[in-house]
Write an enzyme that holds these catalytic residues in place. Structure first.
Site, PDB file in Angstrom:
ATOM      1  N   CYS A   9      12.810   1.551   0.676  1.00  0.00           N
ATOM      2  CA  CYS A   9      11.574   1.009   1.263  1.00  0.00           C
ATOM      3  C   CYS A   9      10.624   0.727   0.104  1.00  0.00           C
ATOM      4  O   CYS A   9      11.063   0.592  -1.048  1.00  0.00           O
ATOM      5  CB  CYS A   9      10.970   1.972   2.279  1.00  0.00           C
ATOM      6  SG  CYS A   9      10.394   3.527   1.578  1.00  0.00           S
TER       7      CYS A   9
ATOM      8  N   CYS B 189      -4.723   1.988   3.610  1.00  0.00           N
ATOM      9  CA  CYS B 189      -4.634   0.542   3.380  1.00  0.00           C
ATOM     10  C   CYS B 189      -3.425   0.172   2.531  1.00  0.00           C
ATOM     11  O   CYS B 189      -2.847  -0.900   2.696  1.00  0.00           O
ATOM     12  CB  CYS B 189      -5.910   0.037   2.713  1.00  0.00           C
ATOM     13  SG  CYS B 189      -7.370   0.170   3.769  1.00  0.00           S
TER      14      CYS B 189
END
Length: 462
Positions: A415, A242
């Protein structure tokens, strides 16, 4: 007349005294409930200890509390008694564990073991509904136990703030007839499966990611175990949780409620609907579908006819990854191929010509970005999408013209955490001098989270 008035006054005073006694008794009962709930603050378990057998009976208050489900022919008094004398262990007090524990407590399960080694964070609250802003920083197991005790003080909650491991799993699971897997990492999934098989316990397992969920019941009435379906662990860099992929909070809520339903059915003597089926929920379409699973494999390493696994293993070594629900940290590059955020800050301050390439998906770039970066998602590099590759070529050519040099242009890749950026560095190194002009490529270690923690505290974290 005077005597009559005095008698009336005494009767009235006695009546008031009885009413006050009833109020005091009610307040004492409420105080006892609050004290019992608050006592959980000191009852957090950091090791596994023996539990006493449950011997619950139905009180008049229980009959009133559970009256709506007692009326169900599928449950009745016998089924409710079974529930009140059943212990259930919940592994993971997060998005799945919170709603299922809430409904099990409301339904009158006798004992809930709540195991989680994590603490409550702000990013948990959109889906982990037992926790609140006031319990941030508390162990999740404790926060969940405290909330459940306020819902139903008759349920015994045992919060475990410890890591489930090969050393404690069999003893712990041996004390609970039912296991609910609500965690989010591969090593723990294999550990729990093997421990349930070796203990002869069913495992009600679910997962949720993005807008989708899955549920099945393993090792139940001759059905397969998790290893029957997944004998070989996935590669670490293919696993998404998640924290990486996101999840809509209501989706684990739905799957957790379905887990609770299966436990209530099995514990009250009804058959499970998913002993040999995988339930798949598509939240985007609002649809459920069930897939029939293959039977138990005779050659399965743990539940087969000649099992190779007869005791618990080192599951982190077996799976090649850490047993954590936190974002994974990949190590694909050498130290020479990476720089720290502090080093990159120095490059920015020196105004040295370079290209900053952000390889996150656009949905993440919309949340936050460094203003000097250009965005080309990792998937576009992997698939060599023409538009994105041409954009990269043009940007490299433009920047190389400014210092008017033939030296390779430095390209720094960023990132969220420094995982996808490492993959991108490997791709760009192969493209350098072939599909692109000659460049030098380095990953910014720790990504934008490290930038927010070490360079710019005002930068958003997600």
């Amino acid at each position: 007349y005077l005597m009559f008035d005095m008698d009336d006054g005494i009767v009235a005073l006695k009546k008031q005294l009885i009413e006050k006694d009833m109020e005091i008794a009610a307040l004492k009962k409420k105080l006892g409930q609050i004290q019992k709930a608050n006592s959980l603050l000191t009852d957090l378990q950091d090791k596994v200890s023996a539990l006493s057998p449950l011997k619950n009976t139905l009180t008049n208050d229980d009959i009133l509390r559970y009256s709506r489900q007692l009326l169900l022919p599928e449950l009745g008094v016998k089924g409710q008694m079974s529930l009140s004398n059943t212990s259930v262990l919940v592994v993971g007090c997060g998005g799945l564990g919170c709603p299922l524990a809430q409904y099990l407590a409301a339904a009158g399960i006798g004992r809930l073991g709540l195991l989680d080694y994590d603490e409550v964070e702000l990013s948990n609250l959109h889906r982990q509904v037992l926790h609140t802003e006031k319990t941030r920083g508390l162990p999740k197991a404790l926060s969940a136990a405290h909330a459940l005790s306020r819902l139903n003080s008759r349920v015994e909650c045992v919060p475990y703030h410890l890591k489930l491991s090969s050393a404690n799993a069999l003893y712990l699971i041996g004390q609970y007839p039912f296991m609910l897997y609500c965690s989010d990492n591969v090593p723990t999934r294999y550990l729990v499966n093997d421990a349930c098989v070796l203990s002869g316990k069913p495992l009600v397992s679910a997962s949720a990611l993005r807008m989708e969920g899955q549920l099945t019941v393993y090792n139940h009435r001759g059905g397969p175990c998790y290893r029957c379906l997944h004998p070989i662990p996935p590669q670490p860099d293919t696993v998404t949780n998640c924290s990486d992929g996101g999840v809509l909070g209501v989706v684990p809520g739905i799957m957790g409620c379905l887990q609770a339903l299966e436990v209530l059915k099995i514990a009250s003597g009804q058959p499970s609907s998913f002993g040999q089926q995988l339930l798949i929920f598509d939240g985007q379409e609002g649809r459920f579908r069930a897939i029939k699973l293959r039977a138990r494999r005779a050659e399965c390493d743990v539940c087969g006819e000649t099992p190779a696994v007869t005791e618990l293993l080192d599951y982190e070594a077996f799976c090649g990854m850490a047993a954590t629900d936190k974002c994974r940290r990949l190590n694909l590059l050498t130290a020479e191929q990476r720089i720290s955020v502090q080093e990159y800050r120095g490059i920015v301050d020196s105004a040295s010509p370079h290209l900053l390439l952000d390889v996150r998906p656009k949905v993440e770039v919309d949340i936050c970005r460094l203003s000097t970066s250009i965005n080309i998602p990792l998937v576009s590099l992997e698939e060599r999408k023409a538009n994105e590759v041409n954009l990269l070529k043009e940007k490299i050519k433009e920047l190389k013209q400014r210092p008017n040099t033939d030296a390779p242009l430095p390209v720094f890749v960023v990132c969220k955490l420094g995982n996808d950026s490492q993959k991108a560095v490997q791709i760009l190194e192969k493209m350098s001098g072939a599909e692109l002009e000659q460049i030098t490529v380095k990953d910014i270690s720790g990504g934008l989270i490290a930038w927010a923690n070490k360079i710019d505290p005002s930068f958003p974290q997600y």
